[in-house]
Each structure stands twice: as structure tokens, then as C-alpha cells.
Design a protein around this motif. Sequence first.
Motif, PDB file in Angstrom:
ATOM      1  N   ASN A   1       5.775  -9.171   2.291  1.00  0.00           N
ATOM      2  CA  ASN A   1       4.813  -8.188   1.782  1.00  0.00           C
ATOM      3  C   ASN A   1       4.489  -8.353   0.305  1.00  0.00           C
ATOM      4  O   ASN A   1       3.466  -7.841  -0.164  1.00  0.00           O
ATOM      5  CB  ASN A   1       5.322  -6.765   2.045  1.00  0.00           C
ATOM      6  CG  ASN A   1       5.334  -6.425   3.522  1.00  0.00           C
ATOM      7  OD1 ASN A   1       4.585  -7.007   4.304  1.00  0.00           O
ATOM      8  ND2 ASN A   1       6.189  -5.494   3.919  1.00  0.00           N
TER       9      ASN A   1
ATOM     10  N   ASP B   1       0.816  -1.218   0.000  1.00  0.00           N
ATOM     11  CA  ASP B   1       0.000   0.000   0.000  1.00  0.00           C
ATOM     12  C   ASP B   1       0.849   1.268   0.000  1.00  0.00           C
ATOM     13  O   ASP B   1       0.370   2.337  -0.403  1.00  0.00           O
ATOM     14  CB  ASP B   1      -0.939   0.013   1.210  1.00  0.00           C
ATOM     15  CG  ASP B   1      -2.055  -1.012   1.091  1.00  0.00           C
ATOM     16  OD1 ASP B   1      -2.303  -1.488  -0.037  1.00  0.00           O
ATOM     17  OD2 ASP B   1      -2.674  -1.346   2.120  1.00  0.00           O
TER      18      ASP B   1
ATOM     19  N   SER C   1       3.678   3.865  -4.391  1.00  0.00           N
ATOM     20  CA  SER C   1       3.007   4.689  -5.396  1.00  0.00           C
ATOM     21  C   SER C   1       4.093   5.310  -6.259  1.00  0.00           C
ATOM     22  O   SER C   1       5.259   5.399  -5.846  1.00  0.00           O
ATOM     23  CB  SER C   1       2.166   5.789  -4.743  1.00  0.00           C
ATOM     24  OG  SER C   1       3.002   6.734  -4.089  1.00  0.00           O
TER      25      SER C   1
END
Length: 208
Positions: A98, A28, A31
Motif C-alpha cells: 500500500n 486513503d 488521516s
Amino acid sequence: MARPRQALLTRERIVEAASALVDAEGLDALSTRRLATELSVQGPSLYNHFATKSDIVDAVADAVIEQVDVSAFGTFPWDEALRRWARSYHAVLSAHPNIVPVLAQGPGRRPGGLAMAEAVYGALVDAGWSYARATHIGALMRYLVTGSALGSFALGFDVDPQLYDRYPHLGHAPRLAEHHEAVDEGAFELGLDLLITGLTARYEMGTR
């Protein structure tokens, strides 16, 4: 005085920075804006190397898979090769938990993932397993490895002993956390041993 030259932006630098970010903060956190900041570049410059953020995630996933050692295939008998590969696969994914949700979806079009699948599947077929059974074995191994790397079983229990007053068979659950590495590794090794022992028995019976 001449200004210091900025390091050349390459696919390798982008993947390295993205991998570090995913390892440290999770998917998350990744970006293009954050990645550009980490690399001290403008966001649009990333698109000279990757068309989309998904392509960057795929490259990170493939960089992890390329760390898995598949050299045992073609060197050892199929069962020992499978065991050695699974342990390497497990160790690599455990070091990068992850990214496991991406890897659990399969190789897609990623070259590293496809190369690993080719090595495993090819070795099983060459050893005499049918195409169908080789496919089943590959899938089964992926379930075992990715499932065990997604999270710790032992760390999934609260450490408050009073919580388990109503669950007498779980009286030792609060102690699992302090032994989580041994518990989780032992569970993986047990599963791997049972799986390969069962496959070996079927192989020797001619059920391939």
C-alpha cells in the motif's frame, strides 16, 4: 488510586501506528483524525512531531525503505550485490504494497531513501560504471521492483473459464490465481536474472 500514565507520544509511535493503518487499510484510510484516534490522543498533538500529513506519509515510506538490506554492497561483486539488494527490496515492498505508490515517486528528501540510493549508486560507480549508466541501472532496478510490488499479474485475470471462450490463447488464465505466488515470484526472478545477465555482458564488453 493513581490513574495509569498514558504512553508518551513520540515520532516512533506515530510512524508505527500510521504504518499499521496503511498496511491494513491503505493510504486513503490515513488521516490525522484517524491516527489520533488510533493513538488515543488529540489530533493537534500530532503536529508537535510532524508539520503535515504528508510528512507522516514520508516517514512511513522511509520506515519501509530502512528495512531493505543494502549490506551486500561493498561485500560482494557489484552484480551479486545488485541481485541480493533487489531481492530484499522486492520482499520488503511486497510486504507493504500500500505504500509502494509513494515509494515509486522516488526518495525525495527522505533520509532512508537517499541512503539506499547512495549505497547502490556508489557501489556501481566504484565498480567502474559511468555516472550515467549507474543512474540508468538504479532507475531500471526501481522500475522492476516497484512495478512488481504494485500488484499481482496473476490475480488480474477473472477465474470464470467461460469468459475465455473468445480468447483461446488465454485458456489457462483462470488457473493463474491459485498459483499467483509462484507466477509473480517467477516473473520477478526472470526479469532480475535477464537484467543482470544483460548488464554483466555489457560490463565485460567494456560498455559502461
